[in-house]
Design a protein around this motif. Structure first.
Motif, mmCIF file in Angstrom:
data_model
loop_
_atom_site.group_PDB
_atom_site.id
_atom_site.type_symbol
_atom_site.label_atom_id
_atom_site.label_comp_id
_atom_site.label_asym_id
_atom_site.label_seq_id
_atom_site.Cartn_x
_atom_site.Cartn_y
_atom_site.Cartn_z
ATOM 1 N N LEU A 79 59.112 75.868 33.196
ATOM 2 C CA LEU A 79 59.026 77.314 33.412
ATOM 3 C C LEU A 79 59.348 78.070 32.127
ATOM 4 C CD1 LEU A 79 60.840 77.658 36.877
ATOM 5 C CD2 LEU A 79 58.404 77.296 36.430
ATOM 6 N N ALA A 134 55.554 81.904 38.612
ATOM 7 C CA ALA A 134 56.225 82.757 39.594
ATOM 8 C C ALA A 134 55.476 82.747 40.916
ATOM 9 C CB ALA A 134 56.334 84.182 39.053
ATOM 10 N N PHE A 151 58.812 87.315 35.408
ATOM 11 C CA PHE A 151 58.473 86.179 34.551
ATOM 12 C C PHE A 151 57.640 86.619 33.345
ATOM 13 C CE2 PHE A 151 59.046 81.887 36.831
ATOM 14 C CZ PHE A 151 60.329 82.249 37.207
ATOM 15 N N SER A 176 59.941 88.398 30.979
ATOM 16 C CA SER A 176 60.823 87.388 30.395
ATOM 17 C C SER A 176 60.094 86.577 29.319
ATOM 18 C CB SER A 176 61.346 86.459 31.494
ATOM 19 O OG SER A 176 62.049 85.368 30.962
ATOM 20 N N SER A 236 65.838 84.722 28.277
ATOM 21 C CA SER A 236 64.663 84.318 29.042
ATOM 22 C C SER A 236 64.891 82.982 29.749
ATOM 23 C CB SER A 236 63.452 84.221 28.119
ATOM 24 O OG SER A 236 62.315 83.762 28.811
ATOM 25 N N ARG A 291 64.952 82.210 34.003
ATOM 26 C CA ARG A 291 64.124 81.240 34.724
ATOM 27 C C ARG A 291 64.970 80.132 35.350
ATOM 28 N NH1 ARG A 291 58.284 81.609 33.020
ATOM 29 N NH2 ARG A 291 58.181 83.603 31.934
#
Length: 391
Positions: A97, A225, A247, A250, A345, A349
């Motif tokens: 991710l 996501a 996301f 981020s 970030s 996640r």
């Protein structure tokens, strides 16, 4: 009568005796003994327990009672087992991710640098995009267990499956990013790569490949996501309307932060601008997502390890954004700000990843939001779309 050799293994059975019935409502058993029997036939359905109104269903399982701890509520509500089963994903999927966000954002930065003539930013962003995509792919394949399982996902295209579309997005992105990064590395090494006549083809395909990677960068950063929220895990599913925005924002701060670390400040103007805008988007999107989630489904994002990660993600993002805005032209400040943004970030996640898995452990996160949604539909007069019949 047909028999087989296995009939000899059967034990002998006693001969059956037929009972005689008289008209007085008795059965004559063996030896002439009388056995009372009820007259008439048993009514159909009389074995089921009767209810007060004669036809309504009876709840066979008591209403769940939740306690303060996940283990107690699980034991009191669903026979000690979770209602939904969490996927067997570990930190390798969370790493994918993070890398997907860095790769997607870096490809957009590289394309912008390509259009504005920032050669160093373009080179570093292209190499970062390929490196992040490579690490993420290795982590994903390691989680699958065998490389051929990833190849099996490429056999078909299913438009309704985020995993199927994501696999094709990753493959197309990696192809474009690989060609663009190969051209950069060939220039870095003074054309030392043994390409021969392929060098001209590589130069011709470099710009279109960079455009392809940029085109697929945003889907790569955001499809994960959609993949998470498409599951039945309460926290992920309840955040489905806002998690893609979290996301994508981020991913923008991760890519811009990495560019601020690897690139001289004279060319990081677009990265600093993207960092500031990304921080604003990240903080706002996360706050909006949490405020609009169910008050019970959002708890895993606010407590325990996920809560700690999400809180520090916001703090580091704000610190990195302020550093990029006020001190981004200073090399050391830019590098520190970039490191804070990349870490923020990653924390976002990982926090979302852990929160979703934690929400599957406690049935309270599944049952209470469902009951609240059902009550809201009934209050609105919607009663024909529910499978619940016991009130």
């Amino acid at each position: 009568m047909t028999t087989s050799e296995f009939d000899s293994y059967r034990p002998p059975e006693e001969p059956r005796r037929r009972r005689r019935r008289d008209r007085a409502g008795t059965d004559t058993g063996p030896g002439g003994s009388s056995v009372n029997r009820p007259t008439g036939r048993r009514r159909r359905g009389s074995l089921a327990p009767s209810t007060a109104d004669g036809g309504r269903e009876m709840a066979m399982v008591p209403e769940p009672e939740f306690t303060s701890t996940a283990s107690d509520s699980a034991a009191n509500s669903y026979y000690g087992r979770p209602i939904v089963k969490a996927p067997p994903w570990d930190e390798r999927v969370a790493t994918y991710l993070v890398c997907g966000g860095i790769a997607g954002g870096s490809s957009l930065l590289a394309f912008g640098a390509q259009l504005t003539g920032r050669d160093l930013l373009r080179r570093n962003a292209r190499i970062s995009a390929l490196a992040a995509a490579g690490v993420g792919s290795v982590a994903l394949i390691a989680d699958l267990g065998r490389p051929e399982r990833f190849l099996n996902m490429m056999r078909t295209v299913k438009l309704t499956s985020p995993m199927s579309l994501g696999s094709w997005v990753l493959a197309g992105f990696s192809t474009g990013a690989g060609v663009a990064a190969a051209a950069e590395m060939d220039r870095m090494t003074g054309q030392a790569l043994p390409l021969g006549p392929l060098r001209g083809m590589l130069r011709a395909a470099e710009s279109p490949a960079g455009g392809l990677a940029a085109l697929l960068g945003a889907p790569l950063a955001g499809y994960t996501a959609v993949l998470l929220s498409d599951t039945a895990l309460p926290t992920w599913n309840d955040a489905k309307e806002h998690l893609p925005f979290v996301f994508v924002s981020s991913a923008s701060i991760a890519a811009s932060g990495l560019a601020m670390i690897t690139t001289p400040v004279r060319e990081t103007g677009p990265a600093r601008t993207l960092a500031v805008l990304g921080v604003v988007g990240d903080v706002v999107a996360t706050r909006v997502m949490e405020s609009r989630m169910d008050p019970v489904a959002v708890e895993p994002l606010e407590t325990g390890r996920p809560g700690w990660l999400m809180r520090w993600s916001e703090r580091l993002a704000i610190a990195g954004g302020v550093g990029a805005l006020l001190g981004g032209r200073h090399r050391v400040v830019a590098a520190l700000s970039g490191a804070a943004l990349v870490t923020a970030s990653a924390f976002t996640r990982f926090g979302v990843f852990y929160a979703g898995k934690d929400s599957a452990k406690d049935p309270r996160y599944t049952v209470e939001p469902q009951k609240r949604r059902l009550a809201a539909r009934r209050a609105a007069g919607i009663t024909d779309d529910s499978i619940t019949t016991v009130r």
